[in-house]
Motif scaffolding. Sequence first.
Motif, PDB file in Angstrom:
ATOM      1  N   LYS A 157       6.537  13.668   1.139  1.00 18.23           N
ATOM      2  CA  LYS A 157       5.427  12.703   0.373  1.00 18.23           C
ATOM      3  C   LYS A 157       5.400  11.272   1.114  1.00 18.23           C
ATOM      4  O   LYS A 157       6.514  10.860   1.476  1.00 18.23           O
ATOM      5  CB  LYS A 157       5.994  12.573  -1.123  1.00 18.23           C
ATOM      6  N   ALA A 158       4.333  10.687   1.093  1.00 20.45           N
ATOM      7  CA  ALA A 158       4.076   9.304   1.955  1.00 20.45           C
ATOM      8  C   ALA A 158       3.340   8.523   1.275  1.00 20.45           C
ATOM      9  O   ALA A 158       2.528   8.740   0.119  1.00 20.45           O
ATOM     10  CB  ALA A 158       3.371   9.707   3.162  1.00 20.45           C
ATOM     11  N   ALA A 159       3.770   7.255   1.094  1.00 22.43           N
ATOM     12  CA  ALA A 159       2.887   6.171   0.460  1.00 22.43           C
ATOM     13  C   ALA A 159       3.129   4.746   1.325  1.00 22.43           C
ATOM     14  O   ALA A 159       3.937   4.554   2.055  1.00 22.43           O
ATOM     15  CB  ALA A 159       3.581   5.835  -0.888  1.00 22.43           C
ATOM     16  N   GLY A 160       1.750   4.129   1.169  1.00 21.02           N
ATOM     17  CA  GLY A 160       1.849   2.630   1.727  1.00 21.02           C
ATOM     18  C   GLY A 160       1.457   1.859   0.473  1.00 21.02           C
ATOM     19  O   GLY A 160       0.495   2.425  -0.305  1.00 21.02           O
ATOM     20  N   LEU A 161       1.968   0.919   0.190  1.00 24.41           N
ATOM     21  CA  LEU A 161       1.860   0.060  -1.110  1.00 24.41           C
ATOM     22  C   LEU A 161       0.475  -0.708  -0.900  1.00 24.41           C
ATOM     23  O   LEU A 161       0.248  -1.390   0.039  1.00 24.41           O
ATOM     24  CB  LEU A 161       2.758  -1.002  -1.387  1.00 24.41           C
ATOM     25  N   VAL A 162      -0.254  -0.895  -2.043  1.00 22.56           N
ATOM     26  CA  VAL A 162      -1.208  -1.683  -2.395  1.00 22.56           C
ATOM     27  C   VAL A 162      -0.737  -2.667  -3.371  1.00 22.56           C
ATOM     28  O   VAL A 162      -0.747  -2.019  -4.545  1.00 22.56           O
ATOM     29  CB  VAL A 162      -2.642  -1.056  -2.459  1.00 22.56           C
ATOM     30  N   ARG A 163      -0.300  -3.761  -3.295  1.00 18.86           N
ATOM     31  CA  ARG A 163       0.127  -4.451  -4.465  1.00 18.86           C
ATOM     32  C   ARG A 163      -0.535  -5.873  -4.437  1.00 18.86           C
ATOM     33  O   ARG A 163      -1.061  -6.504  -3.444  1.00 18.86           O
ATOM     34  CB  ARG A 163       1.806  -4.843  -4.217  1.00 18.86           C
ATOM     35  N   ALA A 164      -0.384  -6.654  -5.484  1.00 20.24           N
ATOM     36  CA  ALA A 164      -0.918  -8.145  -5.668  1.00 20.24           C
ATOM     37  C   ALA A 164       0.066  -8.806  -5.072  1.00 20.24           C
ATOM     38  O   ALA A 164       1.151  -8.605  -5.098  1.00 20.24           O
ATOM     39  CB  ALA A 164      -0.973  -8.340  -6.970  1.00 20.24           C
ATOM     40  N   ASN A 165      -0.659  -9.760  -4.144  1.00 19.25           N
ATOM     41  CA  ASN A 165       0.084 -10.717  -3.175  1.00 19.25           C
ATOM     42  C   ASN A 165      -0.090 -11.962  -3.886  1.00 19.25           C
ATOM     43  O   ASN A 165       0.610 -12.892  -3.535  1.00 19.25           O
ATOM     44  CB  ASN A 165      -0.314 -10.552  -1.989  1.00 19.25           C
ATOM     45  N   SER A 166      -1.098 -12.292  -4.617  1.00 16.33           N
ATOM     46  CA  SER A 166      -1.466 -13.608  -5.286  1.00 16.33           C
ATOM     47  C   SER A 166      -2.305 -13.329  -6.514  1.00 16.33           C
ATOM     48  O   SER A 166      -2.373 -12.164  -6.592  1.00 16.33           O
ATOM     49  CB  SER A 166      -2.170 -14.307  -4.305  1.00 16.33           C
ATOM     50  N   GLN A 167      -2.818 -14.346  -7.137  1.00 18.66           N
ATOM     51  CA  GLN A 167      -3.241 -14.028  -8.483  1.00 18.66           C
ATOM     52  C   GLN A 167      -4.742 -13.770  -8.395  1.00 18.66           C
ATOM     53  O   GLN A 167      -5.257 -13.184  -9.066  1.00 18.66           O
ATOM     54  CB  GLN A 167      -3.240 -15.613  -9.318  1.00 18.66           C
ATOM     55  N   ASP A 168      -5.415 -13.741  -6.982  1.00 19.81           N
ATOM     56  CA  ASP A 168      -6.662 -13.257  -6.886  1.00 19.81           C
ATOM     57  C   ASP A 168      -6.752 -12.078  -6.028  1.00 19.81           C
ATOM     58  O   ASP A 168      -7.946 -11.562  -5.831  1.00 19.81           O
ATOM     59  CB  ASP A 168      -7.555 -14.528  -6.405  1.00 19.81           C
ATOM     60  N   MET A 169      -5.751 -11.708  -5.331  1.00 19.99           N
ATOM     61  CA  MET A 169      -5.890 -10.557  -3.888  1.00 19.99           C
ATOM     62  C   MET A 169      -4.671  -9.359  -4.287  1.00 19.99           C
ATOM     63  O   MET A 169      -3.782  -9.765  -5.133  1.00 19.99           O
ATOM     64  CB  MET A 169      -5.434 -11.263  -2.681  1.00 19.99           C
ATOM     65  N   GLU A 170      -5.380  -8.244  -3.721  1.00 20.03           N
ATOM     66  CA  GLU A 170      -4.349  -7.270  -3.619  1.00 20.03           C
ATOM     67  C   GLU A 170      -4.319  -6.842  -2.270  1.00 20.03           C
ATOM     68  O   GLU A 170      -5.056  -7.401  -1.318  1.00 20.03           O
ATOM     69  CB  GLU A 170      -4.993  -6.142  -4.328  1.00 20.03           C
ATOM     70  N   THR A 171      -3.215  -6.074  -1.886  1.00 15.38           N
ATOM     71  CA  THR A 171      -3.101  -5.696  -0.456  1.00 15.38           C
ATOM     72  C   THR A 171      -3.254  -4.338  -0.162  1.00 15.38           C
ATOM     73  O   THR A 171      -2.639  -3.485  -1.028  1.00 15.38           O
ATOM     74  CB  THR A 171      -1.411  -6.135  -0.013  1.00 15.38           C
ATOM     75  N   PHE A 172      -4.063  -3.607   0.801  1.00 13.73           N
ATOM     76  CA  PHE A 172      -4.492  -2.492   1.062  1.00 13.73           C
ATOM     77  C   PHE A 172      -3.430  -2.376   2.643  1.00 13.73           C
ATOM     78  O   PHE A 172      -3.496  -3.348   3.218  1.00 13.73           O
ATOM     79  CB  PHE A 172      -5.727  -2.487   1.499  1.00 13.73           C
ATOM     80  N   LYS A 173      -2.642  -1.390   2.299  1.00 12.52           N
ATOM     81  CA  LYS A 173      -1.579  -1.138   3.545  1.00 12.52           C
ATOM     82  C   LYS A 173      -1.731   0.238   3.896  1.00 12.52           C
ATOM     83  O   LYS A 173      -1.620   1.193   3.192  1.00 12.52           O
ATOM     84  CB  LYS A 173      -0.315  -1.434   3.012  1.00 12.52           C
ATOM     85  N   ALA A 174      -2.042   0.337   5.362  1.00 10.31           N
ATOM     86  CA  ALA A 174      -1.694   1.850   5.916  1.00 10.31           C
ATOM     87  C   ALA A 174      -1.013   1.654   7.095  1.00 10.31           C
ATOM     88  O   ALA A 174      -1.043   0.673   7.883  1.00 10.31           O
ATOM     89  CB  ALA A 174      -3.223   2.220   6.479  1.00 10.31           C
ATOM     90  N   GLU A 175       0.018   2.503   7.396  1.00  6.98           N
ATOM     91  CA  GLU A 175       0.590   2.667   8.502  1.00  6.98           C
ATOM     92  C   GLU A 175       0.606   3.967   9.151  1.00  6.98           C
ATOM     93  O   GLU A 175       0.479   4.956   8.567  1.00  6.98           O
ATOM     94  CB  GLU A 175       2.144   2.412   8.141  1.00  6.98           C
ATOM     95  N   VAL A 176       0.766   3.998  10.487  1.00  7.95           N
ATOM     96  CA  VAL A 176       0.574   5.410  11.261  1.00  7.95           C
ATOM     97  C   VAL A 176       1.505   5.204  12.371  1.00  7.95           C
ATOM     98  O   VAL A 176       1.828   4.154  12.894  1.00  7.95           O
ATOM     99  CB  VAL A 176      -0.840   5.233  11.834  1.00  7.95           C
ATOM    100  N   HIS A 177       2.251   6.043  12.574  1.00  5.81           N
ATOM    101  CA  HIS A 177       3.310   6.417  13.585  1.00  5.81           C
ATOM    102  C   HIS A 177       2.781   7.167  14.976  1.00  5.81           C
ATOM    103  O   HIS A 177       2.111   8.155  14.958  1.00  5.81           O
ATOM    104  CB  HIS A 177       4.705   7.241  13.200  1.00  5.81           C
ATOM    105  N   VAL A 178       2.961   6.223  15.912  1.00  3.80           N
ATOM    106  CA  VAL A 178       2.147   6.751  17.109  1.00  3.80           C
ATOM    107  C   VAL A 178       2.946   6.739  18.526  1.00  3.80           C
ATOM    108  O   VAL A 178       3.812   5.811  18.404  1.00  3.80           O
ATOM    109  CB  VAL A 178       0.572   6.111  17.365  1.00  3.80           C
ATOM    110  N   PRO A 179       2.601   7.584  19.538  1.00  5.08           N
ATOM    111  CA  PRO A 179       3.448   7.579  20.563  1.00  5.08           C
ATOM    112  C   PRO A 179       2.748   6.177  21.533  1.00  5.08           C
ATOM    113  O   PRO A 179       1.788   5.602  21.098  1.00  5.08           O
ATOM    114  CB  PRO A 179       2.976   8.931  21.287  1.00  5.08           C
ATOM    115  N   PRO A 180       3.840   5.972  22.484  1.00  9.17           N
ATOM    116  CA  PRO A 180       3.219   4.877  23.283  1.00  9.17           C
ATOM    117  C   PRO A 180       2.033   5.034  24.140  1.00  9.17           C
ATOM    118  O   PRO A 180       1.567   6.020  24.280  1.00  9.17           O
ATOM    119  CB  PRO A 180       4.542   4.758  24.622  1.00  9.17           C
TER     120      PRO A 180
END
Length: 937
Positions: A141-164
């Motif tokens: 099961k995988a998750a990247g967080l989208v969380r409030a970083n300030s009073q007006d903004m939220e964070t969209f977050k995605a991560e990918v594991h890739v080879p060189p």
Amino acid sequence: MRRLALLLGLLALHQTHCFEFVVEGEWETETSLEEQHGRFKRAILTSEEQEDFEAIRGDDITVKSYKVESRITSRFCHTTVKSSVVNSGPNAQSIGFNVQIPKRAFITNFTMNVNGITFVGSVKEKTVARNLYAQARARGKAAGLVRANSQDMETFKAEVHVPPGSKIEFELHYQEMMQRKLGFYEHSLYLQPGRLVPQFQVDVYIYEPSGIASVETPNTLGEHFSGMAKLTSSKDKAHVVFKPSLQQQRKCENCTTSAIDGVFTVKYDVLRDSNAGELHVSDGHFVHFFAPANLSPLPKNIVFVIDVSGSMWGVKMKQTVEAMQTILDDLTMDDYFSIVDFNHNVRCWSEELVPGSTIQVAEAKKYIQNIKPNGGTNINEALMRAVQMLVKASNQGMIDPRSVSMIMLVSDGDPTVGEIKLSAIQKNVKKVMREEFSLFSLGIGFDVDYDFLERIAMENRGVAQRIYTSHDASDQIRRFYSQVSSPLLRKITVQFPEDSVSDVTQNHFDKYFSGSELVVAGKVLPSESTTLNSFTTASADRLDLSLQTEADYLELDAALAQQQHAFTGFARQMWAYITVNQLLAERSLAPTAGQKRKITQRILTLAVEHQFVTPLTALLVESEDAKERLLADSPKDPKQGCCAGGSLGGRTPVQMVHSIPPWVQMTTPAPPSHAERPLPDHITIVENDPHFIIHLPKNNMDVCFNIDSEPGHILNLVSDPGAGVVVNGQLVGSKRVGVEEKEKVNTYFGTVSVFYQPDSIRVSVSTDRIDLTYGRNNHSFTWGATADITQDRVKVSIVKDSKVMVTVDDKITVMVLLHRVWKKHPTHVDFLGLYIPNNNQYSSQAHGLIGQFGQEPEVRVFNMHQGADPLKKEATMEVKGNKLVVTRGWQKDYRQDNKRGSDVFCWFIHNSGKGFIDGHYTNYIVPRLDSFLPLPL
């Protein structure tokens, strides 16, 4: 604040492309946290939640580009964030893509290309998306967080594991409606690349069909980037570009770290040529923007309810006191207020509302300053006491029925004393609150149940706002109060002709505050007509308004087709955006599970159709062959609230006030009537330079004379102390281009004033605007919209760019006609024509250049003969004991044809009406626009 989660699957891709999405977190169910664990205990933000933010994360990576583009069209914004990254290190690694987005925005798409494999997003019902994702998920099961970083903004977050050597391209799209606050729209882009970027660029394109009044780019990124944002603008377009070079991004000359760290802001406002608002029709949809100005504020009655429990000790109380010092200074003598402070007990600074005088405000400040927080929290009793105070004042007649009554609650915690069940408190408040009262909630910090505060406010015609316990918390409180401290209108309704529109969003609003904007949207039905009309009714201080505006069905679409950077689908998306937000709010207050299910289905249908990621939908991102998938999901925020029954997830309501439909008039009733009192065919007229055409009905003739006065002089037209009415006109001169200084210029009426003394009301009509004044209050209207205004016994009807009809006590009517001329004309100026019916019911004391003929004199014309001009006969007129030589001629009546007019034949009296009017014309010059004529003449 809302915490969302971006759930990403571990993907088994083609063997030649060995990369995966990072595992981080657990799947969340639809079951509420209250059902799982009882009431969730909220906590203050942890340091993990305040960690350093970077748009692109990873070691040994090369960021090729980072570009942000926003297209704002008619207040609706589509933003695209793109980044291109290469894993230039020797090892496989995780690369993160993070974007801060406004809380009020909806993500509409996310695409990603990894080593040639493209993932494209589509919004689906959450359960459908999860099932599809589960079918493709290979492991974990995988998750990247989208969380409030300030009073007006939220964070969209995605991560990918890739080879060189891997190349990754990220692209995120989101949409939002610009909200007008304190007189402007503010578009914010959070820029924290975390590293130097060779191709870094921000473009903001603005297109406002009505015109841009102002646009600025305040330097919110610091002095390092002073003057680096370039702004170009025209009448209706603006382009802001921020494109620092690699060297300009460095913190210092030889630094390898980026100085870009903060919010990039663009502020603007639009031109408004009328108080009726703007009506935009495009793509089969309409949007009506209503933001009237130049109106006097309504008086307000406000009870401040302040939490002084032990948890408010220290910084919270200090900042609340600082904010209250400024807020109390804002009160005027027309306002009434009191203060209720509560812990386990409830106290009132004053048991009754008191006027906002200097002495009372000073005493209230002292009281606030001496508060020492301690004890528990009895919210229920405090709110009951505040409502009772307003009810008592209303019952005793202390409250002006046209004033605005509100309660402002400031609290940082859950109830611990008295009634502690949140649903019971909500019911108690709803039961005692009157329809004309509003409740605004300010939740301080993160240990407050913000969901409860939001619901109790929205259910009682208000809104809530979270106050963040930072160094500027007092400023946050003051800013919120500023948005609601100047109410201009009550009971606003926007209507449309029957069978012209459908699916109209909220069209009834309890209040309108200065500097904000009310927005109504809907679908346009097929029609033979080419224009759509809107009718807005509202109540101001002693004033009832009915405003009308219109829009062409095809005009805006034709203009949008010519705009390279316009968002052509704005009207359709804005309608869906407003509707979804209102339904989410309605869902949170749904009293039964059945109603909640119906609302949920409507939200799902709209969100999928318009591709909005909401708390009920998810973004399924999949490869072209649909074998690999990831999921952008948005489950509940455990810090958002504890209560079952749905939540807005911290989303700011679309409207400043009343985004909740329970009291909304969703149907579209028939528009109000704009019938005006018809004027008779034969009428007294004053036109042009100025030519008086006095109609004498008993004699069935028209008598003309000119007044040869000076620019700036105010001529009395009607002075009737018996009826309390005076009509005066101020002269303006033609332009002096090519005219000798001593040579006389033509004069015209530039301002006509009707003053009604019993109610101290003055209507002043000029070529620029129409002002309605009484006491210290002034309401101003432009010629840009049709409007009906009623204040006490004075009625004003404005026909767009044409005429104004003023009726006093249903007895005296004055019509003013607008004459526009070519602005670049060398001599001519805009001027006014005056039309006054002879059946006005003057008293026996009426006088003035026109009023004196309310008592029609005996007139005899004889000895008609050929004059010096063969086209104009001459005669002798006996009137008022005088024998006058008169000439037969004609003047113009412009009521039917504003340009050419129709001829009115009359007997012309020379020498400024000498012998026909009482005395000399100079006797009718008065000092002010509201001056009665001195008696005797």
